[in-house]
Design a protein around this motif. Sequence first.
Motif, PDB file in Angstrom:
ATOM      1  N   ARG A 118     -11.963  28.484  14.900  1.00 31.52           N
ATOM      2  CA  ARG A 118     -11.027  28.681  14.063  1.00 31.52           C
ATOM      3  C   ARG A 118     -11.743  28.779  12.664  1.00 31.52           C
ATOM      4  O   ARG A 118     -12.691  27.897  12.463  1.00 31.52           O
TER       5      ARG A 118
ATOM      6  N   GLY B 152      -9.346  32.488  15.346  1.00 32.52           N
ATOM      7  CA  GLY B 152      -8.337  32.783  14.422  1.00 32.52           C
ATOM      8  C   GLY B 152      -8.786  32.206  13.074  1.00 32.52           C
ATOM      9  O   GLY B 152      -9.795  31.551  12.871  1.00 32.52           O
TER      10      GLY B 152
ATOM     11  N   ASP C 255      -2.517  33.353   7.987  1.00 32.72           N
ATOM     12  CA  ASP C 255      -2.776  32.809   9.011  1.00 32.72           C
ATOM     13  C   ASP C 255      -2.834  33.470  10.403  1.00 32.72           C
ATOM     14  O   ASP C 255      -1.602  34.167  10.535  1.00 32.72           O
TER      15      ASP C 255
ATOM     16  N   GLY D  67      -4.250  34.523  14.339  1.00 30.23           N
ATOM     17  CA  GLY D  67      -4.661  34.100  15.683  1.00 30.23           C
ATOM     18  C   GLY D  67      -5.747  35.053  16.055  1.00 30.23           C
ATOM     19  O   GLY D  67      -6.371  35.660  15.446  1.00 30.23           O
ATOM     20  N   ARG D  68      -6.204  34.842  17.223  1.00 33.18           N
ATOM     21  CA  ARG D  68      -7.383  35.434  18.066  1.00 33.18           C
ATOM     22  C   ARG D  68      -6.866  37.106  18.211  1.00 33.18           C
ATOM     23  O   ARG D  68      -5.613  37.256  18.387  1.00 33.18           O
TER      24      ARG D  68
END
Length: 354
Positions: free
Chosen positions: A107, A144, A166, A168-169
């Motif tokens: 991340r 992410g 925000d 994610g992958r």
Amino acid sequence: MNRRLRIGLLAVGGLLMGILVAALVATYVVLQPERFTAMLQSRAEEAGLDLGLASPASPTLWPKPALELEGLTLRARGSGTPLIVASRGKLVLPWRTLLGQDTTVSRLEVEGARIDMDAVSAYIDTLPSRPSTAGAILPGIDAGFRVTRGTLTRGNRLLLSNVDIDAGRLADGRVFDLRLAASSSEKPYSMTLRTRPVLSRGVLTLNDLTLDLASQDRFAASLRGEATWRGGADVGASLAGRMTRHDASPFDVVLNVTPANQQDPLFVALKLDGPTDHADLRVPPLAVAEWWSGINAGGAPTLPPLLGSVDAAAIDTDSVHIKGLHIRATPDVTPVIAPASASTAARPATGLMP
């Protein structure tokens, strides 16, 4: 406190302090911040970018292994204006990184980022163009990422503040989530997107696509459907849902995107149906973008290149209040606007009568 107990406590304290110092030294040795810094700068160089840090990365173990970054600057190679400037960042690492070999980043977190859209656009223009016949691609994002307290600017002009992203992958066949919140003219907006992208034989399909848009105390919209991209301007989408409004009747919403062909450009078709308001519009996004650029460049104010019709009993947006608005726009014909009455908080406004 007797002397023996005091000596024992000091010994335990010294032991704990030694363990802590050893852990910090081991963390630095095992994580080797310089290898991650070199990895980031190498990947940036591969994309034609220069990544700078105000100070060397520092390792931490709590709550997860991570590297703290201070004073990030990302600019196109040879350019003076940075694309992104951030006060600090963090590379969150998997625990297996402590074994000393893995350089995977799970991340990326960036705080206080300033993103200059002029610099981003200039960098994109330097990228090699893909053939118009090339199929779709899915740029994978292994880790992410999160952006907090960001701002979006165009040169010295503020576009968005309080930007929070925000994500994610992003990977083929994996559910992808994206959440965006920002403020424009001190009004907060938010967007949430969730889908499962699948890339097969040059066709990218966004399955199980959900899109939620909202502005506090103003409106909230929720759409469901799917989208496809076959490369170039060959984009298609079909979404349907509902939009609720503060102190007003809700809308049923249907959104369709039709790809460009030899006769027509890319179009976004939008239908809104409510108890008293209706809209059936076709929007050419590329033409609208060109129109908006002309307005920003100081060109003469003109109506946007929209096709279709709007029938609204009332429109109440900030200082603009319109009642009985009717719009008809057809190809190669100047749109006709017929409001029964219109006003603003500053002065009366007039419309064209058919």
